[in-house]
Design a protein around this motif. Sequence first.
Motif, PDB file in Angstrom:
ATOM      1  N   HIS A  79       0.852  -1.188   0.000  1.00 13.57           N
ATOM      2  CA  HIS A  79       0.000   0.000   0.000  1.00 13.57           C
ATOM      3  C   HIS A  79       0.890   1.239   0.000  1.00 13.57           C
ATOM      4  O   HIS A  79       1.406   1.642   1.051  1.00 13.57           O
ATOM      5  N   VAL A  80       1.080   1.849  -1.159  1.00 13.12           N
ATOM      6  CA  VAL A  80       1.966   3.002  -1.266  1.00 13.12           C
ATOM      7  C   VAL A  80       1.202   4.278  -1.626  1.00 13.12           C
ATOM      8  O   VAL A  80       1.604   5.373  -1.239  1.00 13.12           O
ATOM      9  N   ALA A  81       0.100   4.166  -2.332  1.00 12.98           N
ATOM     10  CA  ALA A  81      -0.644   5.338  -2.797  1.00 12.98           C
ATOM     11  C   ALA A  81      -1.173   6.158  -1.623  1.00 12.98           C
ATOM     12  O   ALA A  81      -1.489   5.620  -0.555  1.00 12.98           O
ATOM     13  N   GLY A  82      -1.276   7.456  -1.850  1.00 11.71           N
ATOM     14  CA  GLY A  82      -1.847   8.334  -0.834  1.00 11.71           C
ATOM     15  C   GLY A  82      -2.115   9.710  -1.404  1.00 11.71           C
ATOM     16  O   GLY A  82      -1.582  10.085  -2.456  1.00 11.71           O
ATOM     17  N   VAL A  83      -2.954  10.469  -0.710  1.00 12.60           N
ATOM     18  CA  VAL A  83      -3.236  11.848  -1.086  1.00 12.60           C
ATOM     19  C   VAL A  83      -3.132  12.725   0.150  1.00 12.60           C
ATOM     20  O   VAL A  83      -3.262  12.253   1.285  1.00 12.60           O
ATOM     21  N   VAL A  84      -2.891  14.021  -0.077  1.00 12.09           N
ATOM     22  CA  VAL A  84      -2.771  14.960   1.028  1.00 12.09           C
ATOM     23  C   VAL A  84      -3.427  16.283   0.656  1.00 12.09           C
ATOM     24  O   VAL A  84      -3.347  16.715  -0.500  1.00 12.09           O
ATOM     25  N   GLU A  85      -4.088  16.881   1.617  1.00 15.67           N
ATOM     26  CA  GLU A  85      -4.676  18.208   1.458  1.00 15.67           C
ATOM     27  C   GLU A  85      -4.549  18.916   2.798  1.00 15.67           C
ATOM     28  O   GLU A  85      -5.250  18.578   3.758  1.00 15.67           O
ATOM     29  N   LEU A  86      -3.638  19.862   2.874  1.00 14.43           N
ATOM     30  CA  LEU A  86      -3.403  20.549   4.133  1.00 14.43           C
ATOM     31  C   LEU A  86      -4.487  21.593   4.400  1.00 14.43           C
ATOM     32  O   LEU A  86      -5.133  22.088   3.486  1.00 14.43           O
ATOM     33  N   GLY A  87      -4.649  21.914   5.677  1.00 13.89           N
ATOM     34  CA  GLY A  87      -5.605  22.951   6.057  1.00 13.89           C
ATOM     35  C   GLY A  87      -5.974  22.825   7.513  1.00 13.89           C
ATOM     36  O   GLY A  87      -5.992  21.732   8.083  1.00 13.89           O
ATOM     37  N   ALA A  88      -6.258  23.964   8.119  1.00 17.35           N
ATOM     38  CA  ALA A  88      -6.726  23.959   9.506  1.00 17.35           C
ATOM     39  C   ALA A  88      -8.081  23.267   9.599  1.00 17.35           C
ATOM     40  O   ALA A  88      -8.871  23.287   8.647  1.00 17.35           O
ATOM     41  N   VAL A  89      -8.350  22.649  10.724  1.00 21.89           N
ATOM     42  CA  VAL A  89      -9.633  21.981  10.918  1.00 21.89           C
ATOM     43  C   VAL A  89     -10.785  22.950  10.669  1.00 21.89           C
ATOM     44  O   VAL A  89     -11.808  22.586  10.068  1.00 21.89           O
ATOM     45  N   ALA A  90     -10.627  24.192  11.101  1.00 21.93           N
ATOM     46  CA  ALA A  90     -11.692  25.186  10.933  1.00 21.93           C
ATOM     47  C   ALA A  90     -11.975  25.505   9.480  1.00 21.93           C
ATOM     48  O   ALA A  90     -13.035  26.074   9.160  1.00 21.93           O
ATOM     49  N   GLU A  91     -11.056  25.129   8.588  1.00 24.83           N
ATOM     50  CA  GLU A  91     -11.196  25.496   7.172  1.00 24.83           C
ATOM     51  C   GLU A  91     -11.253  24.293   6.241  1.00 24.83           C
ATOM     52  O   GLU A  91     -11.282  24.462   5.012  1.00 24.83           O
ATOM     53  N   THR A  92     -11.276  23.088   6.800  1.00 22.29           N
ATOM     54  CA  THR A  92     -11.243  21.884   5.964  1.00 22.29           C
ATOM     55  C   THR A  92     -12.654  21.368   5.732  1.00 22.29           C
ATOM     56  O   THR A  92     -13.339  20.973   6.686  1.00 22.29           O
TER      57      THR A  92
END
Length: 229
Positions: A79-92
């Motif tokens: 299992h190598v695949a992954g995605v990321v999306e940064l952001g504060a909890v208040a803005e996610t």
Amino acid sequence: MAVHVITGAGSGIGEVLAQRLAERGDELWLLARDAGRAAQLRGRFPGAQTLVGDLAEPERLSWAFGHQSVPPRVDSLLHVAGVVELGAVAETPVKAWQQQLNVNAVSPAELTRLMLPALRAARGQIVFVNSGAGLRVSPEWGAYAASKFALRALADAVRAEERANGVRVTTVYPGRTATPMQQKVHQQEGADYDASQWIDPASVATTILAALDLPRDAELTELTVRPGA
């Protein structure tokens, strides 16, 4: 000849890992999100088989595999695949939470479930490529870290449940690695990206191969890889 099922073989760690295993003469089954991507992977890795399934839609993986040939035995599920999306909890938004949880945790769980009969047949091994974010959380990383903490829990549960069936489970926690995902992270952080500052994907692939090659009298359960000085 060992049989490997790999997600994320299109770039970064997964691509290097697939290349290394192909050089050994092993049999590769590469997961692609659609038929076009599958054709690209077969062109890049001659002789490889492909499975089509979108990790963003884990509820459809069982149906998708039911309409394709799958390997009857699997020596390793990587299992190598992954995605990321940064952001504060208040803005996610919810969509960002759902995408990261689906791709990074729920789909690995479902793919593992679907491949377990073949893994048991081979007394194979599952490798979960996690992240330093699966061990600690930083500001702006809440949703991604939550998905990686879930992946850690999944690995620990499968390890305990499948030990009697001879299936080994390894989690690898890479630090920042010079991949397209890392470049995206830098863009989201508003920082300059210099690949030479971070771990070479080949170094993480070498770590994974060490876990796969370990004799059967032992099991590497968790490995942490950090950028060198």
